[in-house]
Design a protein around this motif. Structure first.
Motif, PDB file in Angstrom:
ATOM      1  N   ILE A  70      38.405  21.123 -17.613  1.00 22.07           N
ATOM      2  CA  ILE A  70      36.990  20.808 -17.483  1.00 22.07           C
ATOM      3  C   ILE A  70      36.737  20.483 -16.020  1.00 22.07           C
ATOM      4  O   ILE A  70      37.666  20.177 -15.266  1.00 22.07           O
ATOM      5  CB  ILE A  70      36.576  19.640 -18.387  1.00 22.07           C
ATOM      6  N   PRO A  71      35.481  20.556 -15.567  1.00 24.99           N
ATOM      7  CA  PRO A  71      35.192  20.306 -14.140  1.00 24.99           C
ATOM      8  C   PRO A  71      35.606  18.912 -13.699  1.00 24.99           C
ATOM      9  O   PRO A  71      35.745  17.986 -14.509  1.00 24.99           O
ATOM     10  CB  PRO A  71      33.670  20.484 -14.058  1.00 24.99           C
ATOM     11  N   ASN A  72      35.796  18.778 -12.384  1.00 28.25           N
ATOM     12  CA  ASN A  72      36.144  17.479 -11.806  1.00 28.25           C
ATOM     13  C   ASN A  72      34.896  16.598 -11.753  1.00 28.25           C
ATOM     14  O   ASN A  72      34.205  16.523 -10.743  1.00 28.25           O
ATOM     15  CB  ASN A  72      36.713  17.658 -10.393  1.00 28.25           C
ATOM     16  N   VAL A  73      34.613  15.949 -12.862  1.00 27.71           N
ATOM     17  CA  VAL A  73      33.408  15.128 -12.934  1.00 27.71           C
ATOM     18  C   VAL A  73      33.610  13.768 -12.285  1.00 27.71           C
ATOM     19  O   VAL A  73      32.653  13.013 -12.106  1.00 27.71           O
ATOM     20  CB  VAL A  73      32.977  14.933 -14.398  1.00 27.71           C
ATOM     21  N   ILE A  74      34.850  13.439 -11.931  1.00 25.66           N
ATOM     22  CA  ILE A  74      35.151  12.153 -11.306  1.00 25.66           C
ATOM     23  C   ILE A  74      35.229  12.359  -9.802  1.00 25.66           C
ATOM     24  O   ILE A  74      36.014  13.181  -9.328  1.00 25.66           O
ATOM     25  CB  ILE A  74      36.472  11.587 -11.833  1.00 25.66           C
ATOM     26  N   PRO A  75      34.426  11.654  -9.017  1.00 26.87           N
ATOM     27  CA  PRO A  75      34.478  11.832  -7.554  1.00 26.87           C
ATOM     28  C   PRO A  75      35.884  11.620  -7.005  1.00 26.87           C
ATOM     29  O   PRO A  75      36.603  10.716  -7.439  1.00 26.87           O
ATOM     30  CB  PRO A  75      33.520  10.738  -7.044  1.00 26.87           C
ATOM     31  N   MET A  88      37.157   4.087 -14.103  1.00 25.79           N
ATOM     32  CA  MET A  88      37.042   4.021 -15.563  1.00 25.79           C
ATOM     33  C   MET A  88      35.620   4.351 -16.024  1.00 25.79           C
ATOM     34  O   MET A  88      35.421   5.091 -16.991  1.00 25.79           O
ATOM     35  CB  MET A  88      37.422   2.621 -16.065  1.00 25.79           C
ATOM     36  N   GLU A  89      34.638   3.826 -15.312  1.00 29.47           N
ATOM     37  CA  GLU A  89      33.249   4.054 -15.712  1.00 29.47           C
ATOM     38  C   GLU A  89      32.882   5.532 -15.627  1.00 29.47           C
ATOM     39  O   GLU A  89      32.183   6.065 -16.500  1.00 29.47           O
ATOM     40  CB  GLU A  89      32.319   3.223 -14.827  1.00 29.47           C
ATOM     41  N   ALA A  90      33.360   6.207 -14.586  1.00 26.89           N
ATOM     42  CA  ALA A  90      33.101   7.638 -14.463  1.00 26.89           C
ATOM     43  C   ALA A  90      33.728   8.405 -15.621  1.00 26.89           C
ATOM     44  O   ALA A  90      33.123   9.334 -16.178  1.00 26.89           O
ATOM     45  CB  ALA A  90      33.634   8.151 -13.118  1.00 26.89           C
ATOM     46  N   LYS A  94      31.092  10.487 -17.838  1.00 29.10           N
ATOM     47  CA  LYS A  94      30.888  11.828 -17.299  1.00 29.10           C
ATOM     48  C   LYS A  94      31.737  12.930 -17.938  1.00 29.10           C
ATOM     49  O   LYS A  94      31.501  14.110 -17.682  1.00 29.10           O
ATOM     50  CB  LYS A  94      31.129  11.827 -15.776  1.00 29.10           C
ATOM     51  N   MET A  95      32.721  12.572 -18.748  1.00 32.49           N
ATOM     52  CA  MET A  95      33.633  13.587 -19.274  1.00 32.49           C
ATOM     53  C   MET A  95      33.246  14.094 -20.658  1.00 32.49           C
ATOM     54  O   MET A  95      33.693  15.171 -21.073  1.00 32.49           O
ATOM     55  CB  MET A  95      35.061  13.039 -19.308  1.00 32.49           C
ATOM     56  N   GLU A  96      32.447  13.348 -21.382  1.00 30.10           N
ATOM     57  CA  GLU A  96      32.131  13.722 -22.760  1.00 30.10           C
ATOM     58  C   GLU A  96      31.424  15.074 -22.840  1.00 30.10           C
ATOM     59  O   GLU A  96      31.806  15.950 -23.640  1.00 30.10           O
ATOM     60  CB  GLU A  96      31.259  12.650 -23.416  1.00 30.10           C
ATOM     61  N   GLU A  97      30.409  15.291 -22.030  1.00 32.86           N
ATOM     62  CA  GLU A  97      29.618  16.520 -22.123  1.00 32.86           C
ATOM     63  C   GLU A  97      30.451  17.772 -21.835  1.00 32.86           C
ATOM     64  O   GLU A  97      30.424  18.732 -22.637  1.00 32.86           O
ATOM     65  CB  GLU A  97      28.415  16.448 -21.184  1.00 32.86           C
ATOM     66  N   PRO A  98      31.219  17.834 -20.720  1.00 34.09           N
ATOM     67  CA  PRO A  98      32.013  19.049 -20.489  1.00 34.09           C
ATOM     68  C   PRO A  98      33.108  19.243 -21.545  1.00 34.09           C
ATOM     69  O   PRO A  98      33.435  20.386 -21.877  1.00 34.09           O
ATOM     70  CB  PRO A  98      32.617  18.840 -19.096  1.00 34.09           C
ATOM     71  N   PHE A  99      33.658  18.165 -22.087  1.00 33.80           N
ATOM     72  CA  PHE A  99      34.650  18.312 -23.160  1.00 33.80           C
ATOM     73  C   PHE A  99      33.994  18.885 -24.408  1.00 33.80           C
ATOM     74  O   PHE A  99      34.539  19.810 -25.047  1.00 33.80           O
ATOM     75  CB  PHE A  99      35.290  16.955 -23.470  1.00 33.80           C
ATOM     76  N   ASP A 100      32.824  18.392 -24.753  1.00 33.24           N
ATOM     77  CA  ASP A 100      32.102  18.892 -25.928  1.00 33.24           C
ATOM     78  C   ASP A 100      31.790  20.378 -25.764  1.00 33.24           C
ATOM     79  O   ASP A 100      31.952  21.181 -26.694  1.00 33.24           O
ATOM     80  CB  ASP A 100      30.816  18.079 -26.098  1.00 33.24           C
ATOM     81  N   GLU A 101      31.373  20.770 -24.578  1.00 30.84           N
ATOM     82  CA  GLU A 101      31.057  22.181 -24.323  1.00 30.84           C
ATOM     83  C   GLU A 101      32.306  23.042 -24.389  1.00 30.84           C
ATOM     84  O   GLU A 101      32.250  24.196 -24.864  1.00 30.84           O
ATOM     85  CB  GLU A 101      30.391  22.314 -22.949  1.00 30.84           C
ATOM     86  N   MET A 200      35.057  -2.332 -20.695  1.00 33.44           N
ATOM     87  CA  MET A 200      35.184  -0.901 -20.982  1.00 33.44           C
ATOM     88  C   MET A 200      36.351  -0.626 -21.931  1.00 33.44           C
ATOM     89  O   MET A 200      36.267   0.248 -22.788  1.00 33.44           O
ATOM     90  CB  MET A 200      35.351  -0.131 -19.673  1.00 33.44           C
ATOM     91  N   THR A 201      37.442  -1.378 -21.786  1.00 23.06           N
ATOM     92  CA  THR A 201      38.577  -1.205 -22.688  1.00 23.06           C
ATOM     93  C   THR A 201      38.203  -1.572 -24.110  1.00 23.06           C
ATOM     94  O   THR A 201      38.506  -0.838 -25.063  1.00 23.06           O
ATOM     95  CB  THR A 201      39.761  -2.064 -22.220  1.00 23.06           C
ATOM     96  N   LEU A 202      37.520  -2.700 -24.270  1.00 22.71           N
ATOM     97  CA  LEU A 202      37.158  -3.166 -25.616  1.00 22.71           C
ATOM     98  C   LEU A 202      36.151  -2.249 -26.292  1.00 22.71           C
ATOM     99  O   LEU A 202      36.092  -2.193 -27.522  1.00 22.71           O
ATOM    100  CB  LEU A 202      36.601  -4.588 -25.543  1.00 22.71           C
ATOM    101  N   LYS A 203      35.379  -1.502 -25.501  1.00 18.86           N
ATOM    102  CA  LYS A 203      34.427  -0.567 -26.110  1.00 18.86           C
ATOM    103  C   LYS A 203      35.151   0.489 -26.937  1.00 18.86           C
ATOM    104  O   LYS A 203      34.676   0.916 -27.990  1.00 18.86           O
ATOM    105  CB  LYS A 203      33.573   0.100 -25.025  1.00 18.86           C
TER     106      LYS A 203
END
Length: 462
Positions: A70-75, A88-90, A94-101, A200-203
Motif C-alpha cells: 500500500i502507499p507510504n501514507v506515513i511521512p 502511531m497516530e499516522a 491513514k492506513m485503513e483506507e488504502p488497505f480496504d481498497e 492509542m494502544t488501549l483503543k
C-alpha cells in the motif's frame, strides 16, 4: 503496487497486515511461514507499505507467501524520527483506507485477515466485509493482561505512574500477573508522550471482542497464569501458537554455508565465554550510557560481540581487543552458538523469546514500552537473568565501575549465582522445545488455529 505470481488456487487465503515496524513485521512473517510450513494449501498475502517492501522484498520466503503493498501514507520523517506518538497516530488514521481498497484488487478473496492487534481498524474492515479476523498480539500475553486491566491501575490511584516518587511500590491486583513494581509497567514515565501512546494502544483493546480469534506469540508454559486468566475473561478463541522466531532456519539449515567473519570468530572462542550485546533497533540508550558500557567492556576483559547500529566504528575504538562490534548479525544464529554465555538485552519481546528458546541467560537493560516488564519476568518470574540497572528511575546513568562488576560476575561460569541462572535457562529451553514438537502445547494450538481456518474457509475468486 508490487505484484508477484500467486501459486495454484489454495484452500485458504490469509491476508496478513502487520504493524509497520521491524519488531512487529518479523513475528508476523514468522507466523505466516509456520502456517504455510504446516499446510501447503494455504496462501498468504503479506501487506506492507511500499517503503517496507523495499526493505524486505528480497528476504527468503516460501512461494505461497506473496507481497502486496500500500502507499507510504506515513511521512518519512516520522518513520526515521523519534516522534513515536505521531508515528502511531499516522498508522491509526491513514492506513485503513488504502488497505480496504487493496482487498478489492486481490486475485483471491480473503478467507481470513490476520492483523497486528495495534491496528484495530482492520477489525472494522473485516466486520464490514464479513471476513473473519484474527488479532495477533506481538508482545507477551502478560503485557496484554496489563493493558486489558489498565482500569484497575486508575481505580487504585496508580496511573499515571510517577516512578520518581513511587516506582518501587508493588501492585499485585492485575489478574494473571505476579507482584510487579510500578516502574516495570509499560509507559510509566507520566509524560504527555506516554499518555498519548497509552490512549492509542488501549483503543485497540476496545475492538478485541469484535475479532474472531486472538493469537499470542508465546509458549503456554512461560505465561500460564496470564493466559488462563485471559481465556477465562475473553469469549473469543485464544491460541498460544509459539514463539514465532525464525527457528525453522536453524532446524532446516543448522550449519549454513556462509562466510561470516563473526561466526568464524565465535567458532574460535571457548564455550560460554562470549557476552552478546544488542539494544534493539528503535529505542536506544543515551550516548553517555553507551560510552559507559563501552569503557566497561574494555576494562572487564570479558569477550563480547556487540551489535551497535550506527555506532560500530566509534565503539570499536573504545571497546578494546576482546570482542567484535558489528552493525548487524543473524541474532538467533549467534545466540544459539556454543560460545555465547549471556545476552545483554533491551528485553524486546522478540529478543527475549529468542534467548529463552536457545537457553541463554540475560543481563537486562530495558528502555521503554514493554521492555521493563519483560525484564521483570526474566529476573523475578523465570529467574534467568540479572538487572544491570537496579534504580527504577529511567534517567539514571549506570557507571562503568558498576557495569564491570556485574559483567564479570555474570560471565563467571563457576559462581553459584550464575550456575543457578544457567540451569534454569537450560530448563526453559527444554520446555520451549517440547512445546513446539508434535503434541506440544504450541504445536497443538497452531494446528488448532489452522483447522479452524480451513473449516470456516469459503474460498472463491475475487
Amino acid at each position: 503496487m508490487a505484484m508477484e505470481e500467486a501459486p495454484q488456487t489454495p484452500l485458504c487465503h490469509i491476508v496478513a497486515m502487520p504493524y509497520p515496524a521491524r519488531g512487529h513485521i518479523n513475528p508476523m512473517m514468522n507466523l505466516c511461514k509456520l502456517l504455510v510450513f504446516n499446510n501447503k494449501n494455504i496462501l498468504v498475502t503479506f501487506v506492507v507499505t511500499e517503503e517496507w517492501l523495499s526493505f524486505i522484498s528480497s528476504d527468503p520466503k516460501p512461494d505461497n507467501i506473496i507481497f502486496r503493498s500500500i502507499p507510504n501514507v506515513i511521512p518519512s520523517e516520522l518513520i526515521r524520527g523519534r516522534d513515536h506518538p505521531a508515528f502511531m497516530e499516522a498508522i491509526m488514521t491513514k492506513m485503513e483506507e488504502p488497505f480496504d481498497e487493496l482487498l478489492d484488487k486481490l486475485d483471491y478473496s480473503p478467507s481470513i485477515i490476520v492483523h497486528d492487534t495495534m491496528l484495530y481498524w482492520v477489525v472494522v474492515v473485516g466486520n464490514k466485509r464479513n471476513i473473519p479476523v484474527a488479532s495477533f498480539w506481538t508482545m507477551s500475553a502478560s503485557i496484554f493482561s496489563v493493558f486489558l486491566h489498565q482500569h484497575l491501575l486508575e481505580q487504585n490511584g496508580h496511573y499515571p505512574i510517577n516512578i520518581s516518587e513511587n516506582g518501587d511500590e508493588r501492585v499485585n491486583y492485575i489478574p494473571g500477573i505476579s507482584s510487579t513494581r510500578l516502574a516495570d509497567l509499560p509507559l510509566n514515565d507520566n509524560s504527555n508522550r506516554s499518555k498519548r501512546m497509552m490512549q492509542m494502544t488501549l483503543k485497540g483493546f476496545q475492538w478485541i471482542h469484535k475479532a474472531q480469534y486472538l493469537l499470542f506469540t508465546s509458549i503456554y508454559e512461560l505465561e500460564s497464569q496470564a493466559i488462563d486468566t485471559l481465556k477465562s475473561k475473553l469469549s473469543l478463541p485464544i491460541y498460544t501458537i509459539g514463539l514465532t522466531i525464525p527457528h525453522l532456519n536453524l532446524k532446516n539449515n543448522p550449519k549454513p554455508n556462509i562466510n561470516n567473519s563473526y561466526i568464524e570468530w565465535l567458532d574460535s572462542q571457548p564455550i560460554g565465554s562470549v557476552l552478546y550485546i544488542a539494544q534493539g533497533s528503535f529505542f536506544s540508550a543515551s550516548s553517555e550510557q553507551i560510552n559507559e558500557i563501552a569503557n566497561a567492556l574494555c576494562e572487564s576483559n570479558v569477550r563480547f560481540l556487540w551489535v551497535a547500529r550506527g555506532e560500530a566504528t566509534r565503539l570499536k575504538q573504545i571497546c578494546g581487543h576482546m570482542g567484535l562490534v558489528l552493525e548487524w548479525c543473524d541474532q538467533l544464529r549467534v545466540l544459539s552458538h556454543s560460545s555465547i554465555g549471556g545476552f545483554w538485552s533491551h528485553c524486546g519481546w522478540n529478543s527475549t523469546k529468542e534467548s529463552v528458546f536457545v537457553g541463554v541467560p540475560f543481563l537486562t537493560f530495558p528502555i521503554n514500552l514493554d521492555q521493563p516488564f519483560n525484564s521483570k519476568m526474566i529476573v523475578e518470574d523465570w529467574k534467568i537473568g540479572l538487572r544491570v540497572k537496579k534504580d527504577v528511575k529511567g534517567d539514571i546513568l549506570v557507571k562503568k565501575c558498576e557495569i564491570v562488576k556485574i559483567i564479570c560476575e555474570f560471565m563467571d561460569l563457576d559462581s553459584d549465582l550464575t550456575r543457578d541462572i544457567r540451569d534454569r535457562s537450560r530448563n526453559l529451553k527444554k520446555i520451549c522445545c517440547q512445546a513446539i514438537e508434535n503434541g506440544g502445547s504450541a504445536h497443538k494450538d497452531l494446528n488448532g488455529f489452522i483447522s479452524d481456518m480451513l473449516h470456516y474457509s469459503k474460498f472463491t475468486y475475487a
